[in-house]
Enzyme design. Sequence first.
Site, short mmCIF file in Angstrom:
data_model
loop_
_atom_site.label_atom_id
_atom_site.label_comp_id
_atom_site.label_asym_id
_atom_site.label_seq_id
_atom_site.Cartn_x
_atom_site.Cartn_y
_atom_site.Cartn_z
N GLU A 1 5.67 -0.67 7.03
CA GLU A 1 4.64 0.27 6.57
C GLU A 1 5.07 1.71 6.79
O GLU A 1 4.79 2.58 5.94
CB GLU A 1 3.31 -0.01 7.28
CG GLU A 1 2.60 -1.26 6.80
CD GLU A 1 2.26 -1.20 5.31
OE1 GLU A 1 2.03 -0.09 4.78
OE2 GLU A 1 2.23 -2.26 4.68
N CYS B 1 -0.68 -3.31 -19.42
CA CYS B 1 -2.05 -3.82 -19.50
C CYS B 1 -2.12 -5.24 -20.04
O CYS B 1 -3.01 -6.01 -19.66
CB CYS B 1 -2.91 -2.88 -20.36
SG CYS B 1 -3.09 -1.22 -19.65
N CYS C 1 -0.01 -2.22 -12.88
CA CYS C 1 -0.80 -1.01 -13.13
C CYS C 1 -0.05 0.20 -12.58
O CYS C 1 -0.53 0.93 -11.72
CB CYS C 1 -2.17 -1.15 -12.47
SG CYS C 1 -3.38 0.07 -13.02
N CYS D 1 -11.35 -3.86 -17.10
CA CYS D 1 -10.83 -2.54 -16.73
C CYS D 1 -11.57 -1.45 -17.50
O CYS D 1 -11.50 -1.37 -18.73
CB CYS D 1 -9.34 -2.46 -17.00
SG CYS D 1 -8.63 -0.82 -16.69
N ASP E 1 -3.66 2.54 -0.37
CA ASP E 1 -2.44 3.29 -0.63
C ASP E 1 -2.50 3.81 -2.07
O ASP E 1 -3.49 3.61 -2.78
CB ASP E 1 -1.19 2.44 -0.37
CG ASP E 1 -0.85 1.52 -1.52
OD1 ASP E 1 -1.75 1.15 -2.31
OD2 ASP E 1 0.33 1.15 -1.65
N CYS F 1 -2.06 -7.66 -17.21
CA CYS F 1 -3.00 -7.43 -16.12
C CYS F 1 -4.07 -8.52 -16.07
O CYS F 1 -4.71 -8.81 -17.10
CB CYS F 1 -3.66 -6.07 -16.28
SG CYS F 1 -4.83 -5.69 -14.95
N TYR G 1 -4.40 4.87 7.30
CA TYR G 1 -3.84 3.88 6.38
C TYR G 1 -2.95 2.89 7.11
O TYR G 1 -3.09 1.67 6.95
CB TYR G 1 -3.05 4.55 5.25
CG TYR G 1 -2.19 3.51 4.56
CD1 TYR G 1 -2.76 2.63 3.64
CD2 TYR G 1 -0.85 3.35 4.89
CE1 TYR G 1 -2.00 1.63 3.06
CE2 TYR G 1 -0.08 2.36 4.31
CZ TYR G 1 -0.67 1.49 3.39
OH TYR G 1 0.09 0.49 2.84
#
Length: 334
Positions: A71, A234, A227, A243, A172, A237, A154
């Site tokens: 991370e 798309c 995305c 969406c 994020d 997705c 975060y």
Amino acid sequence: MSGFPRRADTMCRAAVTMYGCRVRSRPRGRIGTAMPKSPLHTPVLAWYATNARDLPWRRPDASPWSVLVSEVMLQQTPVSRVLPAHAAWLDRWPTPTAQAADEPGEAVRQWGRLGYPRRALRLHAAATTISRRHGGDVPADYDELRDLPGIGDYTAAAVASFAFGRRHVVLDTNVRRVFARAVDGVQYPPTATTAAERRTALALLPDEPATAARWAVATMELGALVCTAAGPRCADCPIRRRCAWRLAGQPAYDGPPRRRQSYDGTDRQCRGRLLRVLREASGPVTRADLDAAWSAAPQRERALDTLVADGLVEPLADGTFRLPVSAPVFPPTP
């Protein structure tokens, strides 16, 4: 809804309308109480089950330390560059205690060219605190993670979620972009995370902790692979039919200009050149060694001053410079 802007109310109502999520008029605590299941959960989690990348920090045998290292490294750095660095880091320091036993300068040396090298010092400082306060074990509790030097909201939420299966909102850049498009119908999220975004993420968070943790990484992966910022796919997705941005005809971004950071000729590049001289040396280096790394004297001196101020370089009494032996003090991370 005192304490939150009108935009937050609008986004929350949008989440309720589109996804059947119940939200409170005012948040209490970090996560909140259980909420009904969203119709987004099943398609996104099913997509993740078959499309997730095999990354070492996601494997069942990955240690919490592996997750924490990943991370910190992944902040502003692509996965392709982090993979070899992460492996080398854990080979050298398989535990926080092993990391803490070395000088912070060795963390800077090992960091190499990942960029933003102060992250190496933060990781070393966190390892030292874990070793001293937590017996060498990365804590599972968000508040204890948040108290580690250099660890912000975060990272604490991500480690608690991904390493320990806790229920936290993990926002994020990729997740924020997915929610901006799917819920708010805009191409890009705001520059900085807003209260409205947090309330939307909270409204969409699954009730069960393990599912919430998987939802967090699944939405992150969706933003990284499908995305994307520049070229969203798309057609691939799993939530394209829900969406808001696609249903609105994919309106172009109309917010503040999105500037790409340049690198060539910048102070960042100069700092990197100077640090490389120190990393590749077996001991202190002279000012002449640093002068040879960057020809523009005013910029070189300015960059060197910032490296010293950041604790990445230590000037010695004889006029030479070395990587840090003593750890800098980190202020609380927002």
